[in-house]
Design a protein around this motif. Structure first.
Motif, PDB file in Angstrom:
ATOM      1  N   PHE C 167       0.821  -1.213   0.000  1.00 14.69           N
ATOM      2  CA  PHE C 167       0.000   0.000   0.000  1.00 14.69           C
ATOM      3  C   PHE C 167       0.853   1.261   0.000  1.00 14.69           C
ATOM      4  O   PHE C 167       0.453   2.285  -0.554  1.00 14.69           O
ATOM      5  N   LEU C 170       1.660   1.739  -3.552  1.00 16.84           N
ATOM      6  CA  LEU C 170       0.454   2.224  -4.220  1.00 16.84           C
ATOM      7  C   LEU C 170       0.235   3.713  -3.934  1.00 16.84           C
ATOM      8  O   LEU C 170      -0.077   4.497  -4.832  1.00 16.84           O
ATOM      9  N   SER C 171       0.420   4.078  -2.655  1.00 19.98           N
ATOM     10  CA  SER C 171       0.214   5.467  -2.269  1.00 19.98           C
ATOM     11  C   SER C 171       1.182   6.364  -3.017  1.00 19.98           C
ATOM     12  O   SER C 171       0.844   7.466  -3.434  1.00 19.98           O
ATOM     13  N   TYR C 173       2.365   6.028  -5.965  1.00 14.72           N
ATOM     14  CA  TYR C 173       1.895   6.302  -7.318  1.00 14.72           C
ATOM     15  C   TYR C 173       0.622   7.127  -7.304  1.00 14.72           C
ATOM     16  O   TYR C 173       0.437   8.019  -8.137  1.00 14.72           O
ATOM     17  N   ALA C 174      -0.242   6.840  -6.334  1.00 15.35           N
ATOM     18  CA  ALA C 174      -1.493   7.591  -6.236  1.00 15.35           C
ATOM     19  C   ALA C 174      -1.189   9.076  -6.045  1.00 15.35           C
ATOM     20  O   ALA C 174      -1.781   9.945  -6.680  1.00 15.35           O
ATOM     21  N   VAL C 175      -0.221   9.335  -5.165  1.00 16.13           N
ATOM     22  CA  VAL C 175       0.109  10.702  -4.824  1.00 16.13           C
ATOM     23  C   VAL C 175       0.731  11.424  -6.025  1.00 16.13           C
ATOM     24  O   VAL C 175       0.478  12.586  -6.287  1.00 16.13           O
ATOM     25  N   PHE C 177       0.012  10.874  -8.998  1.00 15.05           N
ATOM     26  CA  PHE C 177      -1.071  11.091  -9.924  1.00 15.05           C
ATOM     27  C   PHE C 177      -1.902  12.299  -9.504  1.00 15.05           C
ATOM     28  O   PHE C 177      -2.448  13.031 -10.313  1.00 15.05           O
ATOM     29  N   TRP C 178      -1.921  12.510  -8.186  1.00 14.96           N
ATOM     30  CA  TRP C 178      -2.835  13.443  -7.571  1.00 14.96           C
ATOM     31  C   TRP C 178      -2.344  14.877  -7.678  1.00 14.96           C
ATOM     32  O   TRP C 178      -3.100  15.823  -7.742  1.00 14.96           O
TER      33      TRP C 178
END
Lengths: 218, 51, 242
Positions: C167, C170-171, C173-175, C177-178
């Motif tokens: 996770f 994942l975070s 990459y999420a961040v 993207f954000w």
């Protein structure tokens, strides 16, 4: 498995609290936020996707410790662990039951709360869709956290400390879908990633959760 | 001897000071725990009189 | 003779007792060299002025904050697969060290960001990821602290570390993207073009080596304390029975 699902649903609906509490919390939060930040509509509309997603996440958190704790107290968790169905499936079913009594109702009342928060008209469909795709991940991740802390006497606070960081990717993609939806921007990528997190979590985390329960029952 | 830090002296010295405090805290805590544990173990071993 | 010999607590204690004076000495030597060199004998950067001196703290701390988590992941895996107690205890010992480095990286970054970006904090992907990493460290440490039985604690924290790693990634990459980043690219990479200039590079490498050894020394010391604590617990348990 079906019997287990029905039993969990019945327990959640009957024993009170578990079912209504999360929804009431979600509702309260949507009332309190405008009182805190002021009634200015444009700003509320801008922060509404984030508030609704954070609210759903916290409302989900409230009932997590009940997933396994009640069964552990009365000993039925030991029975489930030795039952003919694998423990992984038990975890999956319980997460599913949790989603049916928290995630799904949250998804359904979210548009109503969107009105309170002045969510722009374009956002409602995406709000429902993103919560529908994202809340299963919240339930499964939460079930994992509940499995890790099931043997602890004061696990509730620790549970939120463990689970909230794990919720970060879901929250980011979920709120991003709604934000882009209200702005009319392209949102296929965050939507696909959100669905991917839910599916991936549902496929893999029951194994981690089941091994945590086995450790806790040892 | 002291280099000319100019207008950023606060940031640079602050960084070194903050790092020194944090790391000293970690080292101090580690040493303290180590010493305390050593003493507790020595006491227990002496009391039980084995090995 | 294989590496697994050192998974025996007694062997580990003997070896680490011999190694500790050396690692302590080397840590002090390297850290002093790197930091004194960096602080007193490097020029100012033409754009960043004297704040470039913060790099000798910020970059090594940030590197080790991530590497500490990776080390915890590896030792957790070793515990799960081979069940060597020293491995689990080393993971436990590394967490507070990693947390400290994470805080160092965040604080020095904020102090550097204030004059350079005009703000202490920005929700930049790298900064945000580090904040999330801090949360993971806190959760991990709290879980160790909450469980009494040491083997249960080792098992559960190992599982948490595995899931958390996935996770955390994942975070990251999420961040990304954000939000688009404010932070500059990597300070060190194999691609020479991206690297910091040579005058800063050598003292930086020395101070990174110093931070690595500092981490190593701290983990050795803390693991020794954990092993002693386990032995103490065993002794007390025996005393109660007798």
């Amino acid at each position: 498995m079906k019997a287990l699902l029905l039993r969990d649903l019945r327990l959640a609906l009957r024993s009170g609290g578990g079912f209504g509490l999360g929804l009431a919390f979600f509702f309260l939060l949507s009332v309190l936020v405008p009182l805190g930040v002021g009634p200015e509509g444009g700003m509320l509309g801008r922060i509404a996707p984030g508030i609704l997603w954070v609210g759903a996440l916290l409302a989900c958190l409230l009932s997590l410790d009940r997933i396994f704790a009640l069964d552990q107290e009365d000993g039925s968790l030991d029975l489930l662990a030795t039952a003919p169905i694998p423990l992984e499936a038990v975890v999956a079913v319980k997460a599913c039951a949790h989603w049916l009594v928290t995630g799904l109702p949250l998804t359904l009342i979210a548009p109503g709360l969107g009105v309170l928060l002045n969510l722009p008209p374009g956002g409602y469909g995406w709000l429902v869709l993103s919560l529908f795709l994202g809340t299963p991940a919240l339930s499964v991740i939460g079930a994992f956290g509940a499995a890790v802390t099931v043997g602890l006497r004061r696990g509730g606070l620790l549970l939120s400390l463990l689970v909230l960081p794990l919720y970060v990717p879901t929250l980011i993609f979920g709120a991003e879908v709604v934000r882009r939806g209200t702005g009319g921007m392209a949102l296929a990528t965050p939507l696909a990633l959100l669905a991917a997190i839910s599916l991936g979590a549902a496929a893999l985390l029951p194994f981690a959760a089941a091994s945590a329960i086995r450790v806790n029952l040892r | 001897m002291m280099p000319e830090l100019g207008k950023y002296a606060g940031a640079v010295l602050g960084s070194y000071a903050a790092t020194a405090v944090l790391i000293a805290g970690l080292v101090g805590l580690t040493l303290w725990q180590s010493v305390r544990m050593k003493r507790a173990l020595a006491e227990a071993e002496a009391r039980l009189g084995d090995k | 003779m294989s590496i697994w010999e050192y998974a025996n607590p007694k062997k580990f204690m003997a070896l680490s007792a011999g190694a500790l004076p050396w690692t302590v000495g080397l840590t002090v030597l390297l850290l002093a060299t790197g930091l004194v060199w960096g602080f007193f004998f490097t020029p100012d950067d033409y754009r960043q002025g004297s704040t470039v001196k913060i790099i000798y703290l910020h970059v090594p701390a940030a590197m080790m904050a991530i590497n500490a988590w990776i080390m915890m992941l590896v030792t957790s895996l070793i515990w799960i697969i081979r069940r060597h107690h020293v491995s689990a205890l080393a993971a436990k010992a590394a967490a507070p060290v990693g947390l400290t480095f994470t805080l160092v990286a965040l604080v020095t970054g904020a102090l550097w960001g204030q004059p350079m970006w005009g703000t202490w904090w920005a929700w930049d992907p790298r900064l945000t990821s580090f904040l999330i990493l801090t949360l993971f460290y806190l959760g991990y440490i709290a879980l160790w602290a909450a469980i009494e039985d040491p083997d249960t604690a080792a098992d559960l924290t190992s599982i948490l570390c595995l899931v958390g790693s996935v996770f955390a990634l994942l975070s990251r990459y999420a961040v990304n993207f954000w939000n688009q980043g404010l932070h500059q690219g990597a300070s060190l990479s194999l691609d020479k073009q991206e690297n910091v200039a040579d005058v800063f590079w050598l003292p930086l490498v020395v101070s990174i080596a110093g931070f690595i050894l500092l981490f190593f020394t701290m983990v050795l010391l803390r693991t020794r304390t954990e092993i002693r604590s386990r032995r103490l617990k065993a002794l007390l348990a025996r005393e109660r029975v007798a």
